[in-house]
Design a protein around this motif. Structure first.
Motif, PDB file in Angstrom:
ATOM      1  N   LEU A   1      -5.295  50.695  30.115  1.00 38.59           N
ATOM      2  CA  LEU A   1      -5.119  52.019  29.756  1.00 38.59           C
ATOM      3  C   LEU A   1      -6.403  52.268  29.036  1.00 38.59           C
ATOM      4  N   LEU A   2      -6.050  51.800  27.557  1.00 39.97           N
ATOM      5  CA  LEU A   2      -7.371  51.464  26.778  1.00 39.97           C
ATOM      6  C   LEU A   2      -9.500  51.259  26.926  1.00 39.97           C
ATOM      7  N   ALA A   3      -9.198  50.402  28.083  1.00 38.53           N
ATOM      8  CA  ALA A   3      -9.729  50.540  29.245  1.00 38.53           C
ATOM      9  C   ALA A   3     -10.743  51.046  29.522  1.00 38.53           C
ATOM     10  N   ASP A   4     -10.013  52.318  30.185  1.00 38.92           N
ATOM     11  CA  ASP A   4     -10.439  53.124  31.098  1.00 38.92           C
ATOM     12  C   ASP A   4     -10.951  53.848  30.263  1.00 38.92           C
ATOM     13  N   ALA A   5     -10.485  54.375  28.870  1.00 34.28           N
ATOM     14  CA  ALA A   5     -10.634  55.594  27.928  1.00 34.28           C
ATOM     15  C   ALA A   5     -11.936  55.081  27.895  1.00 34.28           C
ATOM     16  N   TYR A   6     -11.933  54.193  26.533  1.00 31.48           N
ATOM     17  CA  TYR A   6     -13.487  52.987  26.878  1.00 31.48           C
ATOM     18  C   TYR A   6     -14.625  52.957  27.539  1.00 31.48           C
ATOM     19  N   GLN A   7     -14.535  53.024  29.082  1.00 34.27           N
ATOM     20  CA  GLN A   7     -15.381  52.347  29.430  1.00 34.27           C
ATOM     21  C   GLN A   7     -16.289  54.063  29.527  1.00 34.27           C
ATOM     22  N   GLN A   8     -14.761  54.859  29.907  1.00 33.29           N
ATOM     23  CA  GLN A   8     -15.396  56.385  30.518  1.00 33.29           C
ATOM     24  C   GLN A   8     -16.235  57.096  29.267  1.00 33.29           C
ATOM     25  N   ARG A   9     -15.818  56.810  27.834  1.00 34.46           N
ATOM     26  CA  ARG A   9     -16.761  57.563  26.504  1.00 34.46           C
ATOM     27  C   ARG A   9     -17.736  56.792  26.191  1.00 34.46           C
ATOM     28  N   HIS A  10     -17.964  55.287  26.449  1.00 34.00           N
ATOM     29  CA  HIS A  10     -19.007  54.878  26.053  1.00 34.00           C
ATOM     30  C   HIS A  10     -19.925  54.133  27.357  1.00 34.00           C
ATOM     31  N   GLY A  11     -19.877  54.976  28.515  1.00 33.74           N
ATOM     32  CA  GLY A  11     -20.574  54.459  29.994  1.00 33.74           C
ATOM     33  C   GLY A  11     -20.802  53.178  30.307  1.00 33.74           C
ATOM     34  N   VAL A  12     -19.394  52.265  29.510  1.00 40.16           N
ATOM     35  CA  VAL A  12     -19.518  50.665  29.379  1.00 40.16           C
ATOM     36  C   VAL A  12     -19.280  50.456  31.488  1.00 40.16           C
ATOM     37  N   SER A  13     -19.045  48.857  32.064  1.00 38.26           N
ATOM     38  CA  SER A  13     -18.646  48.697  33.231  1.00 38.26           C
ATOM     39  C   SER A  13     -17.441  47.509  32.601  1.00 38.26           C
ATOM     40  N   ALA A  14     -16.907  47.410  33.998  1.00 36.02           N
ATOM     41  CA  ALA A  14     -15.983  46.618  33.870  1.00 36.02           C
ATOM     42  C   ALA A  14     -16.339  45.260  33.922  1.00 36.02           C
ATOM     43  N   GLU A  15     -17.544  45.400  34.912  1.00 34.14           N
ATOM     44  CA  GLU A  15     -18.294  43.544  34.249  1.00 34.14           C
ATOM     45  C   GLU A  15     -19.024  43.234  33.242  1.00 34.14           C
ATOM     46  N   GLN A  16     -18.632  44.965  32.159  1.00 34.30           N
ATOM     47  CA  GLN A  16     -20.241  44.465  30.606  1.00 34.30           C
ATOM     48  C   GLN A  16     -18.429  43.695  30.007  1.00 34.30           C
ATOM     49  N   VAL A  17     -16.738  44.560  29.743  1.00 32.58           N
ATOM     50  CA  VAL A  17     -16.165  44.170  29.484  1.00 32.58           C
ATOM     51  C   VAL A  17     -15.779  42.806  29.889  1.00 32.58           C
ATOM     52  N   ALA A  18     -15.562  42.386  31.262  1.00 31.35           N
ATOM     53  CA  ALA A  18     -15.368  41.213  31.458  1.00 31.35           C
ATOM     54  C   ALA A  18     -16.168  40.195  30.802  1.00 31.35           C
ATOM     55  N   MET A  19     -17.136  40.317  30.704  1.00 33.00           N
ATOM     56  CA  MET A  19     -18.890  38.962  30.270  1.00 33.00           C
ATOM     57  C   MET A  19     -17.198  38.751  28.559  1.00 33.00           C
ATOM     58  N   VAL A  20     -16.620  39.118  27.628  1.00 37.59           N
ATOM     59  CA  VAL A  20     -15.638  38.939  26.751  1.00 37.59           C
ATOM     60  C   VAL A  20     -14.962  36.733  27.271  1.00 37.59           C
ATOM     61  N   ALA A  21     -14.774  37.688  28.584  1.00 36.77           N
ATOM     62  CA  ALA A  21     -13.975  36.259  29.168  1.00 36.77           C
ATOM     63  C   ALA A  21     -14.752  35.552  29.495  1.00 36.77           C
ATOM     64  N   VAL A  22     -16.178  35.708  30.316  1.00 35.31           N
ATOM     65  CA  VAL A  22     -17.225  34.410  30.120  1.00 35.31           C
ATOM     66  C   VAL A  22     -17.167  34.168  28.748  1.00 35.31           C
ATOM     67  N   LYS A  23     -17.489  34.271  27.538  1.00 36.05           N
ATOM     68  CA  LYS A  23     -18.266  33.891  26.513  1.00 36.05           C
ATOM     69  C   LYS A  23     -16.573  32.757  26.026  1.00 36.05           C
ATOM     70  N   ASN A  24     -16.104  33.367  26.110  1.00 39.61           N
ATOM     71  CA  ASN A  24     -14.730  33.718  24.985  1.00 39.61           C
ATOM     72  C   ASN A  24     -13.710  31.967  26.016  1.00 39.61           C
ATOM     73  N   HIS A  25     -14.940  31.589  27.762  1.00 39.76           N
ATOM     74  CA  HIS A  25     -14.066  30.852  27.827  1.00 39.76           C
ATOM     75  C   HIS A  25     -14.574  29.420  28.148  1.00 39.76           C
ATOM     76  N   GLU A  26     -16.549  30.075  27.358  1.00 47.81           N
ATOM     77  CA  GLU A  26     -17.062  28.751  27.384  1.00 47.81           C
ATOM     78  C   GLU A  26     -16.968  27.951  26.011  1.00 47.81           C
ATOM     79  N   ASN A  27     -16.825  28.662  25.396  1.00 48.64           N
ATOM     80  CA  ASN A  27     -16.273  28.398  23.989  1.00 48.64           C
ATOM     81  C   ASN A  27     -15.110  27.312  24.570  1.00 48.64           C
ATOM     82  N   GLY A  28     -14.176  28.030  25.023  1.00 52.24           N
ATOM     83  CA  GLY A  28     -13.128  27.497  24.814  1.00 52.24           C
ATOM     84  C   GLY A  28     -13.313  26.075  25.878  1.00 52.24           C
ATOM     85  N   ALA A  29     -14.149  25.823  26.992  1.00 47.57           N
ATOM     86  CA  ALA A  29     -14.841  25.250  27.297  1.00 47.57           C
ATOM     87  C   ALA A  29     -14.715  23.790  26.812  1.00 47.57           C
TER      88      ALA A  29
END
Lengths: 382, 148
Positions: free
Chosen positions: A144-172
């Motif tokens: 729900l927060l992601a929905d409100a944030y993405q709509q308010r700031h014009g950010v895509s779901a993919e841009q949010v998902a990049m947090v996981a890409v970065k953090n899994h790269e660090n976790g590796a």
């Protein structure tokens, strides 16, 4: 009102962990002892020198602390358990620091330990308190927060998902992490959808593990002959709980904003000076929300900065260099303590291939259901 | 637990025999209304109905009066739940956050098709939805977008 700068200086002198992992047959006693022994070795401190222990756990139940610590020697030290949902470990750390800051203890232990049993009672008791009742679990709340944030700031779901890409790269790169596998954006987006655009790899696993941090006074560093060059100063450790906010204002962000502002002010540090941050990234959207709330950038800007590499290791400020909750995992008790351990590793220059170059000042942030927020600021004074 | 008395809960059934699945939270009227509390000391309306004290000003239970809250409001966020560990309801289903015109901001079930995009700011209203796994007139309160 006194803050840490008015009291006895507090230093982290030892860190230790048991790897975070899926639930197993390993007893919580063994998980805890592994972390404490590693911290004692790291600090070159003998157990009898430890004068108090604060044990953060959500699931282990009555008297888990003594069940673990007695095996290091029944020295009669003060032992207490603390539960503050996800912020249990962070709160245990703050209490250990307060023991030393107050001058009542020279050496104190913060230990977080947990197993992944389903939570019962308390905040999550089955009494229906909302229309959807049990329909809105944490993942749906953050979707729900992601929905409100993405709509308010014009950010895509993919841009949010990049947090996981970065953090899994660090976790590796982190032997203590539950998830140690590099993931592409495609891997993340195609994983099982849980709620909204949040897929499984965008949510932290909740397994088991342990983390331990030893704090000591300057006097104890001298008396015990500890290595002052590896001692990390705790500038502040703040705990707050949720207030009533105006309609439409995101509660989680507002609570983080207030807590971080207080912690930074007490530390005499500005957000722009932070070199490393360990944040409550249980869900990808949270990392973006909290970075903005803490003043690392303006509203809606965090995703763009992420894409520019600013939050990566060797970027402007390394966020979740350990892999964060997303890749480390989130056994409830240990996480807050493990964050402090990672910050210290970074500030000591001992983080190996996860090292943020030149890291001197770090911040650890956790929230807990309820809601509570705990923020600590640390500096390595060479 | 909430302080709603039995009379209040039993009056919640509608003339055609529909009964609210959660009578402490809402009735089955037309339009449906939600059970809330209003603090006499500071005027704050709250949901769910809780008689422990006013969360805004700390006023004691004697200052809290039962009120009926209208089910019109503005949508702040929505999302489709794809995976749900509890037995009921079966996913996918849609949940949201609504700022009620009467004051409180509440989590709701949205009676719309999964994965429908709803803009923040959409006006919504309460609707009664039969529980699909029970055929006895039991209804849940959900919200739906106003007709354009």
């Amino acid at each position: 009102m006194a803050t840490f700068s008015d009291l006895e200086p507090v230093f982290v002198v030892g860190i230790g962990l048991h790897r975070y992992q899926r639930g197993s047959d390993i007893s919580f006693v063994d998980l805890g002892l592994t972390a404490v022994r590693e911290a004692l070795t790291d600090a070159d401190v003998e157990w009898p020198a430890v004068e108090s222990a604060h044990v953060g756990t959500v699931h282990l139940g009555m008297a888990a602390g003594r069940s673990i610590l007695r095996h290091l020697g029944a020295t009669g030290l003060a032992v207490a358990q603390v539960e503050n949902a996800s912020a249990s470990g962070s709160t245990a750390f703050r209490l250990a620091c307060l023991d030393v800051a107050s001058g009542t203890r020279d050496v104190a232990l913060a230990l977080g330990v947990d197993k992944p049993d389903l939570p019962r009672g308390g905040f999550l008791s089955p009494e229906v308190r909302s229309l959807p009742g049990a329909r809105v679990l944490p993942v749906a709340h953050f979707a729900l927060l992601a929905d409100a944030y993405q709509q308010r700031h014009g950010v895509s779901a993919e841009q949010v998902a990049m947090v996981a890409v970065k953090n899994h790269e660090n976790g590796a790169l982190n032997p203590y992490a539950q998830r140690q596998k590099v993931r592409t954006l495609d891997d993340v987006m195609r994983d099982a959808p849980l709620a909204g655009s949040l897929t499984r790899l965008q949510c932290c696993p909740i397994g088991e593990g342990a983390a331990a941090v030893l704090v000591a006074s300057s006097r104890a560093v001298n008396r015990l002959g500890l290595d002052r060059s590896r001692a990390v100063r705790v500038l502040s450790s703040v705990l707050r709980s949720e207030e009533m906010y105006p309609p439409g204002q995101d509660h989680d962000a507002a609570l983080t904003a207030d807590t971080a502002a207080q912690a930074l002010a007490e530390a005499g540090v500005s957000a722009s000076e932070l070199d490393v941050i360990e944040v409550h990234d249980a869900f990808t959207i949270e990392e973006l929300l909290y970075l903005e709330a803490m003043g690392l950038c303006g509203p809606g800007e965090a995703a763009g900065r992420l894409a520019d590499g600013e939050w990566s290791i060797a970027g402007r400020c390394a966020v979740s260099p350990s892999g964060g909750l997303l890749a480390m995992g989130h056994p409830l008790g240990p996480t807050g303590v493990g964050q402090v351990a990672e910050i210290c590793r970074q500030l000591r220059g001992e983080a190996g291939d996860r090292q943020q170059p030149g890291a001197e000042v770090g911040l650890a942030h956790m929230v807990g259901v309820g809601a509570v927020c705990a923020v600590s600021v640390l500096r390595h004074e060479t | 637990m909430s302080g709603v008395d039995e009379d209040e809960a039993s009056r919640g059934s509608s003339p055609d025999g529909r009964a609210p699945a959660e009578p402490t939270l809402h009735d089955a009227g037309d339009p449906p209304l939600m059970h809330g509390r209003r603090c006499r000391a500071c005027g704050t309306c709250s949901f769910p109905p809780d008689d422990h004290g006013c969360e805004r000003c700390g006023a004691p239970p004697t200052q809290l009066e039962a009120v009926k809250l209208g089910t019109t409001g503005t949508l702040l966020a929505s999302t489709t739940v794809h995976l749900h560990p509890m037995g009921h309801p079966r996913p996918p289903f849609v949940v949201g956050v609504v700022h009620l015109d009467d004051g409180p901001t509440v989590q709701v079930w949205l009676a719309i098709e999964p994965s429908t995009f709803l803009p923040v700011g959409t006006k919504v209203h309460g609707v009664l939805v039969p529980r699909s796994d029970e055929d006895n007139g039991t209804v849940d309160l959900a919200f739906a977008p106003d007709a354009l």
